[in-house]
Design a protein around this motif. Structure first.
Motif, mmCIF file in Angstrom:
data_model
loop_
_atom_site.group_PDB
_atom_site.id
_atom_site.type_symbol
_atom_site.label_atom_id
_atom_site.label_comp_id
_atom_site.label_asym_id
_atom_site.label_seq_id
_atom_site.Cartn_x
_atom_site.Cartn_y
_atom_site.Cartn_z
ATOM 1 N N ASN A 107 2.335 -1.395 4.324
ATOM 2 C CA ASN A 107 2.340 0.038 4.016
ATOM 3 C C ASN A 107 3.761 0.437 3.639
ATOM 4 O OD1 ASN A 107 -0.329 0.202 4.659
ATOM 5 N ND2 ASN A 107 -0.107 1.610 6.367
ATOM 6 N N ALA A 108 3.893 1.210 2.564
ATOM 7 C CA ALA A 108 5.213 1.649 2.116
ATOM 8 C C ALA A 108 5.117 3.080 1.611
ATOM 9 C CB ALA A 108 5.743 0.740 1.011
ATOM 10 N N GLY A 109 5.709 3.997 2.350
ATOM 11 C CA GLY A 109 5.686 5.405 1.959
ATOM 12 C C GLY A 109 6.925 6.113 2.466
ATOM 13 N N ASP A 159 3.027 4.920 8.262
ATOM 14 C CA ASP A 159 3.811 4.260 9.312
ATOM 15 C C ASP A 159 4.451 3.027 8.678
ATOM 16 O OD1 ASP A 159 4.851 2.877 11.452
ATOM 17 O OD2 ASP A 159 3.089 3.095 12.735
ATOM 18 N N ASN A 160 5.766 3.074 8.482
ATOM 19 C CA ASN A 160 6.508 1.999 7.818
ATOM 20 C C ASN A 160 7.005 0.920 8.779
ATOM 21 O OD1 ASN A 160 6.527 2.873 5.027
ATOM 22 N ND2 ASN A 160 7.963 4.481 5.590
ATOM 23 N N SER A 161 6.526 0.913 10.020
ATOM 24 C CA SER A 161 7.092 0.009 11.042
ATOM 25 C C SER A 161 7.074 -1.451 10.610
ATOM 26 C CB SER A 161 6.329 0.153 12.359
ATOM 27 O OG SER A 161 6.435 1.465 12.862
ATOM 28 N N ARG A 202 0.862 -1.188 0.000
ATOM 29 C CA ARG A 202 0.000 0.000 0.000
ATOM 30 C C ARG A 202 0.894 1.233 0.000
ATOM 31 N NH1 ARG A 202 -4.293 -2.105 4.612
ATOM 32 N NH2 ARG A 202 -5.539 -3.423 3.210
ATOM 33 N N CYS A 203 1.100 1.774 -1.192
ATOM 34 C CA CYS A 203 2.049 2.873 -1.351
ATOM 35 C C CYS A 203 1.389 4.219 -1.078
ATOM 36 C CB CYS A 203 2.625 2.859 -2.761
ATOM 37 S SG CYS A 203 3.510 1.348 -3.146
#
Length: 353
Positions: free
Chosen positions: A269-271, A314-316, A197-198
């Protein structure tokens, strides 16, 4: 290794294809694209010169996959990417591309016994829920707080367990529906898949428009000395987003391509994260510094349909699973895009001006 990248003449698809070919020249790479997006035709020559095989086709038509041999991995980077798409007029193209096109991709992957890397979007998260989050207003931006009414969000941004109930735009809905179908294919047909999910992806060769690719649009308007507007939320330009440079996204896709078993079935999630985020007001200042130009910016107080005040990734989870995190910040992104405009002004001016 044989790869197919759908949407392969678009900004994301072509960038990934060219980087993969540069780093793995022995890989056989096919790209499929219908060339609907203005500017995508410029990438065809770049791809073919690099030894990448371009197939002019449309993921809406399953027979357009026929010229492509079985591959090891399919990277699904095609989309009608506008948040406003389908909100005025018919949503047929949007739904047929983003949803039924995904089904055609999955069936091709099944036939090929290929792994699937799917590029989804942060827009799967519902608008009203995001708009009711607790935030503070600083001098230049909106900021998320740690005290929130729902799970999956903190001052670090929005995580994968953020609630999904509610409307999110037709664009976001077609991508979320695709995610659900991918999970079914992964579970019941044994496909190896990972969903990314970019957030806002940007960089050179993105043909920025008002409704998608705002980072390039903002820089190009400064570069070509045209007018912009802060639209909505009081017209102050405090809306805030994180920005992910395409080169940082490439590093993640490269890792997933070669380590799919470690992320099989995952949604990530990747941003850019909080470290690579900016409000429009802050982005304007950086554009002024890098381009040396100041342009008029109007204020429009009324909000646009489907807009949100702020989004930070949040890339955690992705960092914990893969070790990946973005390396390029806002200033580096603006500098990189400005250099690209300098080097390709003649070709880009009719598209971006």
């Amino acid at each position: 290794m044989k790869l197919l990248i759908t949407g392969g003449a678009g900004f994301v698809g072509s960038s990934l294809a060219l980087s993969l070919k540069a780093n793995y020249p022995q890989y056989e790479i096919f790209v499929l694209d219908n060339l609907k997006r203005k500017g995508s035709e410029l990438n065809v020559a770049r791809l073919t010169q690099a030894g990448i095989q371009f197939v002019h086709g449309d993921i809406r038509n399953k027979e357009d996959f026929d010229p492509i041999p079985p591959v090891d991995t399919l990277i699904e980077a095609s989309a009608e990417p506008s948040v406003l798409a389908g909100l005025t007029g018919t949503p047929d193209y949007l739904i047929n591309t983003n949803l039924f096109g995904t089904v055609n991709c999955l069936n091709f992957a099944l036939k090929s016994k290929a792994n699937v890397i799917f590029l989804s979007t942060s827009r799967v998260y519902p608008i009203k829920t995001i708009e009711t989050l607790n935030f503070e207003e600083s001098d230049t931006r909106f900021v998320l707080t740690d005290n929130q009414p729902v799970p999956g969000v903190s001052s670090k941004g929005i995580a994968e367990n953020f609630p999904l109930d509610g409307a999110r735009s037709l664009y976001g809905t077609t991508k979320l529906a695709s995610e659900l179908i991918i999970q079914e294919y992964q579970e019941f047909f044994g496909l190896k898949t990972v969903i990314n999910r970019c957030g806002v992806i940007t960089g050179p060769w993105q043909m920025g428009k008002v409704d998608q690719g705002v980072m390039v649009l903002w820089i190009a308007k400064h570069y070509f000395e045209q007018q912009l507007a802060y639209i909505g939320y009081g017209g102050t330009g405090k809306q805030t987003r994180d920005m992910l440079h395409i080169a940082d996204l490439y590093r993640l896709i490269d890792w997933e391509l070669h380590n799919i078993d470690q992320v099989n079935g995952e949604i990530l999630n990747a941003g850019g994260g909080i470290e690579s985020s900016a409000s429009l007001q802050e982005l304007t200042k950086i554009c002024q510094e890098v381009t040396g130009k100041t342009i008029p910016i109007k204020s429009v107080t009324e909000n646009r349909a489907a807009d949100i005040r702020l989004y930070i990734t949040d890339n955690s989870k992705v960092t914990k699973l893969t070790g990946w995190k973005p390396e390029l910040g806002i200033k580096e992104i603006v500098t990189d895009i400005t250099k690209w405009l300098d080097e390709n002004r003649a070709a880009l001016e009719p598209i971006l001006k």
